[in-house]
Design a protein around this motif. Structure first.
Motif, PDB file in Angstrom:
ATOM      1  N   THR A 144      -5.387  -9.492 -11.207  1.00  0.00           N
ATOM      2  CA  THR A 144      -6.570 -10.327 -11.017  1.00  0.00           C
ATOM      3  C   THR A 144      -7.109 -10.333  -9.596  1.00  0.00           C
ATOM      4  OG1 THR A 144      -5.154 -12.245 -10.653  1.00  0.00           O
ATOM      5  CG2 THR A 144      -5.919 -11.865 -12.922  1.00  0.00           C
ATOM      6  N   SER A 145      -6.461  -9.580  -8.699  1.00  0.00           N
ATOM      7  CA  SER A 145      -6.974  -9.488  -7.324  1.00  0.00           C
ATOM      8  C   SER A 145      -6.818  -8.048  -6.848  1.00  0.00           C
ATOM      9  CB  SER A 145      -6.228 -10.449  -6.395  1.00  0.00           C
ATOM     10  OG  SER A 145      -4.856 -10.160  -6.375  1.00  0.00           O
ATOM     11  N   ASP A 146      -7.634  -7.658  -5.875  1.00  0.00           N
ATOM     12  CA  ASP A 146      -7.602  -6.291  -5.352  1.00  0.00           C
ATOM     13  C   ASP A 146      -6.206  -5.944  -4.843  1.00  0.00           C
ATOM     14  OD1 ASP A 146     -10.303  -6.327  -5.861  1.00  0.00           O
ATOM     15  OD2 ASP A 146     -10.913  -6.301  -3.767  1.00  0.00           O
ATOM     16  N   ILE A 147      -5.761  -4.718  -5.137  1.00  0.00           N
ATOM     17  CA  ILE A 147      -4.469  -4.244  -4.641  1.00  0.00           C
ATOM     18  C   ILE A 147      -4.608  -2.803  -4.156  1.00  0.00           C
ATOM     19  CG2 ILE A 147      -3.064  -5.747  -6.106  1.00  0.00           C
ATOM     20  CD1 ILE A 147      -2.512  -3.224  -7.855  1.00  0.00           C
ATOM     21  N   GLU A 153       0.768  -1.243   0.000  1.00  0.00           N
ATOM     22  CA  GLU A 153       0.000   0.000   0.000  1.00  0.00           C
ATOM     23  C   GLU A 153       0.804   1.302   0.000  1.00  0.00           C
ATOM     24  OE1 GLU A 153      -1.766   1.080   4.223  1.00  0.00           O
ATOM     25  OE2 GLU A 153      -2.412  -0.879   3.532  1.00  0.00           O
ATOM     26  N   SER A 154       2.037   1.306   0.450  1.00  0.00           N
ATOM     27  CA  SER A 154       2.805   2.556   0.416  1.00  0.00           C
ATOM     28  C   SER A 154       3.901   2.519  -0.650  1.00  0.00           C
ATOM     29  CB  SER A 154       3.422   2.833   1.792  1.00  0.00           C
ATOM     30  OG  SER A 154       4.280   1.776   2.155  1.00  0.00           O
ATOM     31  N   ASP A 155       3.878   1.507  -1.506  1.00  0.00           N
ATOM     32  CA  ASP A 155       4.937   1.317  -2.504  1.00  0.00           C
ATOM     33  C   ASP A 155       4.559   1.848  -3.877  1.00  0.00           C
ATOM     34  OD1 ASP A 155       6.390  -0.075  -0.535  1.00  0.00           O
ATOM     35  OD2 ASP A 155       5.412  -1.960  -1.072  1.00  0.00           O
ATOM     36  N   ASN A 156       5.597   2.059  -4.693  1.00  0.00           N
ATOM     37  CA  ASN A 156       5.432   2.454  -6.086  1.00  0.00           C
ATOM     38  C   ASN A 156       5.747   1.262  -6.971  1.00  0.00           C
ATOM     39  OD1 ASN A 156       4.910   5.067  -5.236  1.00  0.00           O
ATOM     40  ND2 ASN A 156       7.017   5.721  -5.492  1.00  0.00           N
ATOM     41  N   ALA A 157       4.918   1.047  -7.987  1.00  0.00           N
ATOM     42  CA  ALA A 157       5.105  -0.063  -8.925  1.00  0.00           C
ATOM     43  C   ALA A 157       5.373   0.502 -10.313  1.00  0.00           C
ATOM     44  CB  ALA A 157       3.865  -0.945  -8.952  1.00  0.00           C
TER      45      ALA A 157
END
Length: 146
Positions: free
Chosen positions: A54-57, A39-43
């Motif tokens: 395919t899943s909530d992030i 939740e606090s990261d950059n992708a």
């Protein structure tokens, strides 16, 4: 003597390598083997990456380099502070602003954001600003909403 070490308020930077060969967000091998974005990261998706979420992030930021393609599957919610794309982001699910923060959608030159479902730019308390900058292409189809 008292020593206190506090982790950074900002998260880690994760760069998609695709090393897991399966396109799975939650596979650490796809992010260079050191976990996957939280939740606090950059992708960041490197050029040529093709990924389906395919899943909530929940993440801080998603950045797509040119020629990368990321799809948010239907029935999936991505909660984030910002998305910046030079590649193609296809939203079949829900892209939503995290609570109590500003929200940025930026489509850079050559980039494309295709919305086939929902982009939610406010939170329940209405806190934080929303800013959409388009220097590329934004498409909405069907019953898509902003």
């Amino acid at each position: 003597m008292f020593l206190c070490f506090v982790g950074s308020v900002f998260g880690a930077e994760y760069v998609w390598t695709g090393g897991g060969n399966d396109g799975n967000w939650n596979n650490p091998a796809n992010w260079g083997g050191s976990g996957y974005p939280g939740e606090s990261d950059n992708a960041t998706f490197s050029s040529g990456a093709e990924v389906t979420i395919t899943s909530d992030i929940t993440v801080n930021q998603i950045y797509l380099n040119a020629s990368s393609k990321v799809t948010c599957d239907s029935n999936v919610t991505i909660s984030l502070n910002s998305i910046i794309t030079q590649g193609e982001f296809l939203n079949k699910g829900t892209l939503q602003k995290r609570e109590n923060v500003s929200f940025i959608i930026k489509v850079e030159a050559g980039g494309k954001l295709i919305n086939e479902n929902k982009i939610i730019c406010t939170d329940i308390e209405g806190l934080g600003n929303s800013n959409i900058t388009n220097n590329g292409t934004i498409e909405a189809s069907g019953a898509a909403t902003f």
